[in-house]
Design a protein around this motif. Structure first.
Motif, mmCIF file in Angstrom:
data_model
loop_
_atom_site.group_PDB
_atom_site.id
_atom_site.type_symbol
_atom_site.label_atom_id
_atom_site.label_comp_id
_atom_site.label_asym_id
_atom_site.label_seq_id
_atom_site.Cartn_x
_atom_site.Cartn_y
_atom_site.Cartn_z
ATOM 1 N N ALA A 153 -9.893 1.613 6.433
ATOM 2 C CA ALA A 153 -10.211 2.040 5.068
ATOM 3 C C ALA A 153 -11.609 1.558 4.695
ATOM 4 O O ALA A 153 -12.062 0.509 5.172
ATOM 5 N N PRO A 154 -12.313 2.289 3.841
ATOM 6 C CA PRO A 154 -13.638 1.842 3.407
ATOM 7 C C PRO A 154 -13.560 0.584 2.572
ATOM 8 O O PRO A 154 -12.513 0.275 1.990
ATOM 9 N N PRO A 155 -14.644 -0.183 2.494
ATOM 10 C CA PRO A 155 -14.644 -1.395 1.683
ATOM 11 C C PRO A 155 -14.244 -1.101 0.236
ATOM 12 O O PRO A 155 -14.720 -0.143 -0.368
ATOM 13 N N GLY A 156 -13.373 -1.929 -0.287
ATOM 14 C CA GLY A 156 -12.937 -1.760 -1.673
ATOM 15 C C GLY A 156 -11.734 -0.865 -1.849
ATOM 16 O O GLY A 156 -11.145 -0.819 -2.931
ATOM 17 N N ALA A 157 -11.358 -0.143 -0.802
ATOM 18 C CA ALA A 157 -10.230 0.779 -0.920
ATOM 19 C C ALA A 157 -8.903 0.037 -0.794
ATOM 20 O O ALA A 157 -8.808 -0.969 -0.090
ATOM 21 N N GLU A 158 -7.908 0.546 -1.475
ATOM 22 C CA GLU A 158 -6.559 0.008 -1.360
ATOM 23 C C GLU A 158 -5.799 0.748 -0.270
ATOM 24 O O GLU A 158 -5.845 1.987 -0.211
ATOM 25 N N VAL A 159 -5.128 0.015 0.586
ATOM 26 C CA VAL A 159 -4.224 0.603 1.570
ATOM 27 C C VAL A 159 -2.804 0.387 1.069
ATOM 28 O O VAL A 159 -2.351 -0.761 0.977
ATOM 29 N N PRO A 160 -2.082 1.443 0.717
ATOM 30 C CA PRO A 160 -0.700 1.258 0.261
ATOM 31 C C PRO A 160 0.116 0.525 1.319
ATOM 32 O O PRO A 160 0.037 0.845 2.507
ATOM 33 N N LEU A 161 0.877 -0.461 0.892
ATOM 34 C CA LEU A 161 1.612 -1.271 1.854
ATOM 35 C C LEU A 161 2.597 -0.452 2.692
ATOM 36 O O LEU A 161 2.741 -0.721 3.893
ATOM 37 N N PRO A 162 3.286 0.545 2.136
ATOM 38 C CA PRO A 162 4.149 1.349 3.012
ATOM 39 C C PRO A 162 3.388 2.049 4.130
ATOM 40 O O PRO A 162 3.902 2.170 5.249
ATOM 41 N N ALA A 163 2.175 2.497 3.850
ATOM 42 C CA ALA A 163 1.369 3.128 4.895
ATOM 43 C C ALA A 163 1.001 2.113 5.972
ATOM 44 O O ALA A 163 1.018 2.416 7.173
ATOM 45 N N VAL B 206 -3.050 0.962 -6.058
ATOM 46 C CA VAL B 206 -2.347 1.892 -5.180
ATOM 47 C C VAL B 206 -2.389 3.306 -5.749
ATOM 48 O O VAL B 206 -2.292 4.282 -5.001
ATOM 49 N N GLY B 207 -2.556 3.420 -7.058
ATOM 50 C CA GLY B 207 -2.646 4.742 -7.687
ATOM 51 C C GLY B 207 -4.036 5.339 -7.659
ATOM 52 O O GLY B 207 -4.207 6.524 -7.343
ATOM 53 N N CYS B 208 -5.049 4.516 -7.955
ATOM 54 C CA CYS B 208 -6.414 5.053 -8.039
ATOM 55 C C CYS B 208 -7.151 4.958 -6.715
ATOM 56 O O CYS B 208 -8.174 5.619 -6.517
ATOM 57 N N GLY B 209 -6.665 4.089 -5.809
ATOM 58 C CA GLY B 209 -7.272 3.989 -4.481
ATOM 59 C C GLY B 209 -8.283 2.884 -4.305
ATOM 60 O O GLY B 209 -8.770 2.673 -3.190
ATOM 61 N N TRP B 210 -8.585 2.133 -5.390
ATOM 62 C CA TRP B 210 -9.628 1.110 -5.309
ATOM 63 C C TRP B 210 -9.118 -0.193 -5.898
ATOM 64 O O TRP B 210 -8.442 -0.213 -6.923
ATOM 65 N N ARG B 211 -9.503 -1.309 -5.270
ATOM 66 C CA ARG B 211 -9.101 -2.638 -5.718
ATOM 67 C C ARG B 211 -10.231 -3.327 -6.474
ATOM 68 O O ARG B 211 -11.395 -3.240 -6.080
#
Length: 207
Positions: free
Chosen positions: A50-60, A142-147
């Motif tokens: 994943a790109p820097p700053g992106a959230e990876v959903p834990l189920p994925a 997890v909804g918007c894709g960014w942490r």
């Protein structure tokens, strides 16, 4: 004025598994998914580029970790196992309800939470004294894709509130993540400096 609140550690205290990999493994077994012998290693290894700053959903991440060991998790078992493993006991922080209500008196209010577990924020709000209806928007990583501290997390928040970053005060407990509000052009307010109980008075003085 717009105000956003962090959730975990700020508005609520929510328990989490002492050993997340083991907790997820237990829930996978309960769903008849075979757990690899080296599951702890697989769980800790990066699985998704994943790109820097992106959230990876834990189920994925869990599904990818299983696949890396040749294991399939049918019927959405990975997601169901993750949601069950992180099912929280919740305690509302002192002053949280009053802080959110005070913010509503001065403008729009959002919840902005780093959370890789689907449904966890919703379940937490149901079990807390702060209600979903207290917020004009609920934005999760997890909804918007960014942490947080990524600027795009804060941009997602103000977009949901239909305002801009210059109007936003973000209230949180972690300078390393919530403090990204300052770099994004908003204002970070640390609850270590101004408690939730004192926040209404702080807000009134700023208004």
């Amino acid at each position: 004025m717009a105000v956003s609140f962090d959730l975990f550690g700020t508005l609520v205290a929510a328990d989490r598994p002492a050993d997340p990999a083991a907790a997820v493994a237990d829930e996978l077994r309960a769903r008849d998914v075979p757990v690899p012998d080296d599951w702890g290693d697989a769980y800790r290894e990066p699985q998704i580029d994943a790109p820097p700053g992106a959230e990876v959903p834990l189920p994925a991440h869990v599904s990818a970790a299983l696949r890396s060991r040749g294991v399939a998790a049918p019927n959405n078992a990975a997601r169901r196992a993750v949601v069950a493993a992180f099912d929280p006991t919740v305690e509302t922080r002192p002053g949280a309800v009053g802080a959110v209500r005070a913010a509503r008196e001065h403008g729009v209010v959002a919840l902005l939470s780093n959370c890789a577990v689907p449904e966890l924020v919703g379940r937490t709000l149901i079990r807390s004294e702060v209600a979903r209806d207290d917020f004009d928007a609920v934005v999760t990583s997890v909804g918007c894709g960014w942490r947080k501290p990524d600027r795009r997390a804060f941009e997602s928040c103000v977009d949901a509130l239909e305002t801009d970053l210059s109007t936003l005060v973000h209230v949180g407990d972690d300078p390393a993540t919530d403090g990204g509000a300052d770099d994004a052009g908003a204002v970070f307010l640390d609850v270590a400096d101004v408690s939730l109980t004192d926040f209404p008075e702080w807000l009134e003085a700023r208004a």
